[in-house]
Write a protein that holds these residues in place. Sequence first.
Motif, PDB file in Angstrom:
ATOM      1  N   GLU A  24       0.819  -1.209   0.000  1.00  0.00           N
ATOM      2  CA  GLU A  24       0.000   0.000   0.000  1.00  0.00           C
ATOM      3  C   GLU A  24       0.856   1.263   0.000  1.00  0.00           C
ATOM      4  OE1 GLU A  24      -3.147   0.034   2.930  1.00  0.00           O
ATOM      5  OE2 GLU A  24      -3.499  -2.106   2.625  1.00  0.00           O
ATOM      6  N   LEU A  27       2.041   2.279  -3.261  1.00  0.00           N
ATOM      7  CA  LEU A  27       0.920   2.452  -4.186  1.00  0.00           C
ATOM      8  C   LEU A  27       0.794   1.283  -5.156  1.00  0.00           C
ATOM      9  CD1 LEU A  27       1.516   6.244  -4.857  1.00  0.00           C
ATOM     10  CD2 LEU A  27       0.092   5.203  -3.101  1.00  0.00           C
ATOM     11  N   ARG A  91      -8.512   3.682   9.940  1.00  0.00           N
ATOM     12  CA  ARG A  91      -8.066   4.886   9.235  1.00  0.00           C
ATOM     13  C   ARG A  91      -9.066   6.024   9.407  1.00  0.00           C
ATOM     14  NH1 ARG A  91      -5.672   1.776   3.948  1.00  0.00           N
ATOM     15  NH2 ARG A  91      -4.122   0.637   5.162  1.00  0.00           N
ATOM     16  N   SER A  96      -2.485   7.910  12.740  1.00  0.00           N
ATOM     17  CA  SER A  96      -1.184   8.221  12.132  1.00  0.00           C
ATOM     18  C   SER A  96      -0.534   9.420  12.811  1.00  0.00           C
ATOM     19  CB  SER A  96      -1.330   8.515  10.640  1.00  0.00           C
ATOM     20  OG  SER A  96      -1.683   7.360   9.938  1.00  0.00           O
ATOM     21  N   GLU A 122       3.022  10.139  -4.558  1.00  0.00           N
ATOM     22  CA  GLU A 122       1.563  10.117  -4.663  1.00  0.00           C
ATOM     23  C   GLU A 122       0.877   9.562  -3.412  1.00  0.00           C
ATOM     24  OE1 GLU A 122      -0.041  11.541  -7.250  1.00  0.00           O
ATOM     25  OE2 GLU A 122       1.944  12.069  -7.970  1.00  0.00           O
ATOM     26  N   ASN A 123       1.639   9.168  -2.410  1.00  0.00           N
ATOM     27  CA  ASN A 123       1.059   8.614  -1.188  1.00  0.00           C
ATOM     28  C   ASN A 123       0.328   9.720  -0.435  1.00  0.00           C
ATOM     29  OD1 ASN A 123       0.741   7.630   1.530  1.00  0.00           O
ATOM     30  ND2 ASN A 123       2.287   6.075   1.078  1.00  0.00           N
ATOM     31  N   HIS A 124      -0.900   9.451   0.003  1.00  0.00           N
ATOM     32  CA  HIS A 124      -1.694  10.466   0.705  1.00  0.00           C
ATOM     33  C   HIS A 124      -1.052  10.895   2.023  1.00  0.00           C
ATOM     34  CE1 HIS A 124      -3.302   7.573   3.605  1.00  0.00           C
ATOM     35  NE2 HIS A 124      -3.369   6.742   2.597  1.00  0.00           N
ATOM     36  N   ALA A 125      -0.119  10.105   2.546  1.00  0.00           N
ATOM     37  CA  ALA A 125       0.562  10.449   3.801  1.00  0.00           C
ATOM     38  C   ALA A 125       1.460  11.681   3.655  1.00  0.00           C
ATOM     39  CB  ALA A 125       1.384   9.268   4.298  1.00  0.00           C
ATOM     40  N   GLN A 127       0.688  14.566   2.795  1.00  0.00           N
ATOM     41  CA  GLN A 127      -0.017  15.700   3.404  1.00  0.00           C
ATOM     42  C   GLN A 127       0.146  15.695   4.917  1.00  0.00           C
ATOM     43  OE1 GLN A 127      -1.049  17.915   1.261  1.00  0.00           O
ATOM     44  NE2 GLN A 127      -1.522  19.275   2.927  1.00  0.00           N
TER      45      GLN A 127
END
Length: 147
Positions: A24, A27, A91, A96, A122-125, A127
């Motif tokens: 994950e 990606l 989640r 996190s 591109e990992n949402h983390a 942000q």
Amino acid sequence: MEIRKPNIVELENILKLSPQALFEGTLGGVRPTDEKMKQLVEPLLGKGCYYLIATEEDELMGWILIGSSKDQFTDEIIGFIYELYVLQDFRGKGISKHLMKNAIEHLESEGYSEIRLGVFAENHAVQLYKQMGFSERNITMSLLVNR
């Protein structure tokens, strides 16, 4: 929510779930085997890196793997966050952020003046890391060629 180091059973559970976490986190770019994860994680644990886990009523919700790393250019020893993962069912609940804050506190208390991590663009983390004060330091670029 409790954040602490895992016991042996919890550590074994993390190691079983780590291939999915890496899949994950990249990606879907990497689908590691259990053996590959062992090759990646065991040397880190052997050099003093450790997991912190988030639990509630002894249920594992997520983890973070932290320790030290050496800057490849300056040889400076820095704090490093190797892995952050929250299980799907948990989640969107701020876990996190709690793991990150706790990890930063641990690394600061161990005397590191800088903490780094690596993340796919591109990992949402990304942000979350920016919200926590991390900034881009170097960028790795890739070119896929036909072979």
